[in-house]
Design a protein around this motif. Structure first.
Motif, mmCIF file in Angstrom:
data_model
loop_
_atom_site.group_PDB
_atom_site.id
_atom_site.type_symbol
_atom_site.label_atom_id
_atom_site.label_comp_id
_atom_site.label_asym_id
_atom_site.label_seq_id
_atom_site.Cartn_x
_atom_site.Cartn_y
_atom_site.Cartn_z
ATOM 1 N N VAL A 142 0.810 -1.553 -0.039
ATOM 2 C CA VAL A 142 -0.910 0.099 0.187
ATOM 3 C C VAL A 142 1.093 0.609 0.046
ATOM 4 C CG1 VAL A 142 -2.025 1.684 1.835
ATOM 5 C CG2 VAL A 142 -1.774 -1.647 1.033
ATOM 6 N N VAL A 143 0.488 1.854 -1.186
ATOM 7 C CA VAL A 143 1.863 2.805 -1.032
ATOM 8 C C VAL A 143 1.055 4.633 -0.746
ATOM 9 C CG1 VAL A 143 3.346 4.724 -2.920
ATOM 10 C CG2 VAL A 143 2.659 2.351 -3.380
ATOM 11 N N ASN A 144 1.760 4.895 0.514
ATOM 12 C CA ASN A 144 1.085 6.234 0.704
ATOM 13 C C ASN A 144 1.616 7.683 0.225
ATOM 14 O OD1 ASN A 144 1.197 9.001 2.177
ATOM 15 N ND2 ASN A 144 1.500 8.030 4.396
ATOM 16 N N CYS A 172 4.961 9.427 -0.638
ATOM 17 C CA CYS A 172 6.142 8.953 -2.219
ATOM 18 C C CYS A 172 6.725 9.927 -2.854
ATOM 19 C CB CYS A 172 5.285 8.105 -3.019
ATOM 20 S SG CYS A 172 5.530 8.216 -4.771
ATOM 21 N N THR A 173 8.315 10.357 -3.304
ATOM 22 C CA THR A 173 8.676 10.881 -4.108
ATOM 23 C C THR A 173 8.493 10.932 -5.648
ATOM 24 O OG1 THR A 173 10.618 10.103 -3.932
ATOM 25 C CG2 THR A 173 10.358 11.454 -1.968
ATOM 26 N N LEU A 174 7.949 9.724 -5.932
ATOM 27 C CA LEU A 174 7.664 9.612 -7.987
ATOM 28 C C LEU A 174 8.898 9.760 -7.870
ATOM 29 C CD1 LEU A 174 5.352 12.885 -8.345
ATOM 30 C CD2 LEU A 174 4.811 10.175 -7.766
ATOM 31 N N CYS A 175 10.303 8.667 -7.513
ATOM 32 C CA CYS A 175 11.460 8.619 -7.990
ATOM 33 C C CYS A 175 10.836 7.338 -9.019
ATOM 34 C CB CYS A 175 12.144 7.823 -6.394
ATOM 35 S SG CYS A 175 11.568 6.766 -5.649
ATOM 36 N N GLY A 176 10.321 6.451 -8.755
ATOM 37 C CA GLY A 176 10.189 4.988 -9.670
ATOM 38 C C GLY A 176 11.156 4.530 -8.752
ATOM 39 N N ILE A 177 11.996 3.684 -8.231
ATOM 40 C CA ILE A 177 12.218 3.252 -7.706
ATOM 41 C C ILE A 177 11.867 1.844 -7.179
ATOM 42 C CG2 ILE A 177 13.900 2.058 -5.597
ATOM 43 C CD1 ILE A 177 15.615 4.160 -7.644
ATOM 44 N N CYS A 178 10.689 1.796 -6.853
ATOM 45 C CA CYS A 178 9.731 0.364 -6.848
ATOM 46 C C CYS A 178 9.417 0.071 -8.231
ATOM 47 C CB CYS A 178 8.679 0.826 -5.937
ATOM 48 S SG CYS A 178 7.922 2.532 -6.378
ATOM 49 N N PHE A 179 9.064 0.944 -9.743
ATOM 50 C CA PHE A 179 8.552 -0.003 -9.958
ATOM 51 C C PHE A 179 9.963 -0.681 -10.938
ATOM 52 C CE2 PHE A 179 9.193 0.947 -15.103
ATOM 53 C CZ PHE A 179 8.333 0.551 -15.671
ATOM 54 N N CYS A 214 1.032 9.241 -8.062
ATOM 55 C CA CYS A 214 1.718 8.557 -6.921
ATOM 56 C C CYS A 214 2.336 7.216 -8.281
ATOM 57 C CB CYS A 214 0.312 8.397 -5.897
ATOM 58 S SG CYS A 214 1.623 7.466 -4.644
ATOM 59 N N TYR A 215 2.464 6.279 -7.228
ATOM 60 C CA TYR A 215 2.814 4.930 -7.930
ATOM 61 C C TYR A 215 1.709 3.970 -7.823
ATOM 62 C CZ TYR A 215 6.911 5.637 -10.780
ATOM 63 O OH TYR A 215 7.779 7.012 -11.606
ATOM 64 N N GLU A 216 0.864 2.688 -7.862
ATOM 65 C CA GLU A 216 0.820 1.845 -7.269
ATOM 66 C C GLU A 216 0.623 0.140 -7.407
ATOM 67 O OE1 GLU A 216 -3.468 2.359 -7.697
ATOM 68 O OE2 GLU A 216 -3.703 1.681 -9.689
ATOM 69 N N GLU A 239 12.676 -1.698 -0.762
ATOM 70 C CA GLU A 239 13.541 -0.705 -1.275
ATOM 71 C C GLU A 239 13.293 1.251 -1.765
ATOM 72 O OE1 GLU A 239 16.469 -1.064 -2.878
ATOM 73 O OE2 GLU A 239 16.227 -3.494 -2.156
ATOM 74 N N CYS A 240 12.506 1.615 -1.177
ATOM 75 C CA CYS A 240 11.276 2.765 -1.248
ATOM 76 C C CYS A 240 11.991 3.152 -0.247
ATOM 77 C CB CYS A 240 10.139 2.295 -0.994
ATOM 78 S SG CYS A 240 9.543 4.091 -0.871
ATOM 79 N N HIS A 241 12.940 4.132 -0.804
ATOM 80 C CA HIS A 241 13.884 5.159 0.294
ATOM 81 C C HIS A 241 13.475 5.973 0.922
ATOM 82 C CE1 HIS A 241 13.108 8.960 -1.918
ATOM 83 N NE2 HIS A 241 12.767 8.058 -2.610
ATOM 84 N N ALA A 242 11.468 6.403 0.924
ATOM 85 C CA ALA A 242 11.057 6.759 1.342
ATOM 86 C C ALA A 242 10.063 6.605 2.734
ATOM 87 C CB ALA A 242 10.356 8.013 0.803
ATOM 88 N N SER A 243 10.412 5.013 2.938
ATOM 89 C CA SER A 243 9.009 4.249 3.573
ATOM 90 C C SER A 243 7.862 4.664 3.388
ATOM 91 C CB SER A 243 9.352 4.641 4.503
ATOM 92 O OG SER A 243 10.935 3.859 5.155
ATOM 93 N N ALA A 244 7.550 4.435 2.063
ATOM 94 C CA ALA A 244 6.138 5.327 1.357
ATOM 95 C C ALA A 244 4.904 3.752 0.821
ATOM 96 C CB ALA A 244 6.613 6.486 0.270
ATOM 97 N N ILE A 245 6.148 2.615 1.118
ATOM 98 C CA ILE A 245 5.085 1.695 1.146
ATOM 99 C C ILE A 245 4.995 0.322 2.325
ATOM 100 C CG2 ILE A 245 4.447 -0.687 -0.696
ATOM 101 C CD1 ILE A 245 6.736 0.582 -2.193
ATOM 102 N N THR A 246 3.917 0.288 2.549
ATOM 103 C CA THR A 246 3.528 -0.223 3.658
ATOM 104 C C THR A 246 3.580 -1.851 3.163
ATOM 105 O OG1 THR A 246 1.955 0.177 4.500
ATOM 106 C CG2 THR A 246 3.838 0.741 5.576
#
Ligand code: SF4
Ligand code: SF4
Length: 85
Positions: free
Chosen positions: A27-29, A33-40, A54-56, A71-78
């Motif tokens: 689940v992405v907050n 999210c900084t829109l970096c695309g690393i999760c992608f 955002c990303y989902e 991998e999310c540097h912003a801890s935006a995904i739980t």
């Protein structure tokens, strides 16, 4: 656009819905999210999609491995437990 996986088994191709394996989901907050695309980039099943702001994850193919959250540097995904049945 969904991307079901096609797995060659013998001489045939089978569509594999890797989302069926999942017991937890990302689940992405959007506020973090900084829109970096690393999760992608890191998702092994190509399940991450860009949305308007955002990303989902596409839950048809997301197998719940948690790599995107790791991998999310912003801890935006739980990772949250799935409720099934
Ligand atoms: S890795 Fe995290 S911060 Fe970067 S796009 Fe994905 S959710 Fe957003
Ligand atoms: S949990 Fe795994 S399969 Fe699902 S979106 Fe994240 S990296 Fe991809």
């Amino acid at each position: 656009m969904k991307t079901p996986f096609e797995a060659p088994i013998g001489r045939d191709l089978y569509v594999v819905k890797t989302g069926d394996w999942r017991f937890q989901k990302p689940v992405v907050n959007s506020e973090k999210c900084t829109l970096c695309g690393i999760c992608f980039i890191f998702c092994p099943t190509n399940s991450i999609r860009k949305t308007e702001n955002c990303y989902e994850a596409d839950l048809d193919t997301c197998k719940g491995c948690g790599i995107c959250a790791n991998e999310c540097h912003a801890s935006a995904i739980t990772m949250e437990m799935e409720r099934r049945g």
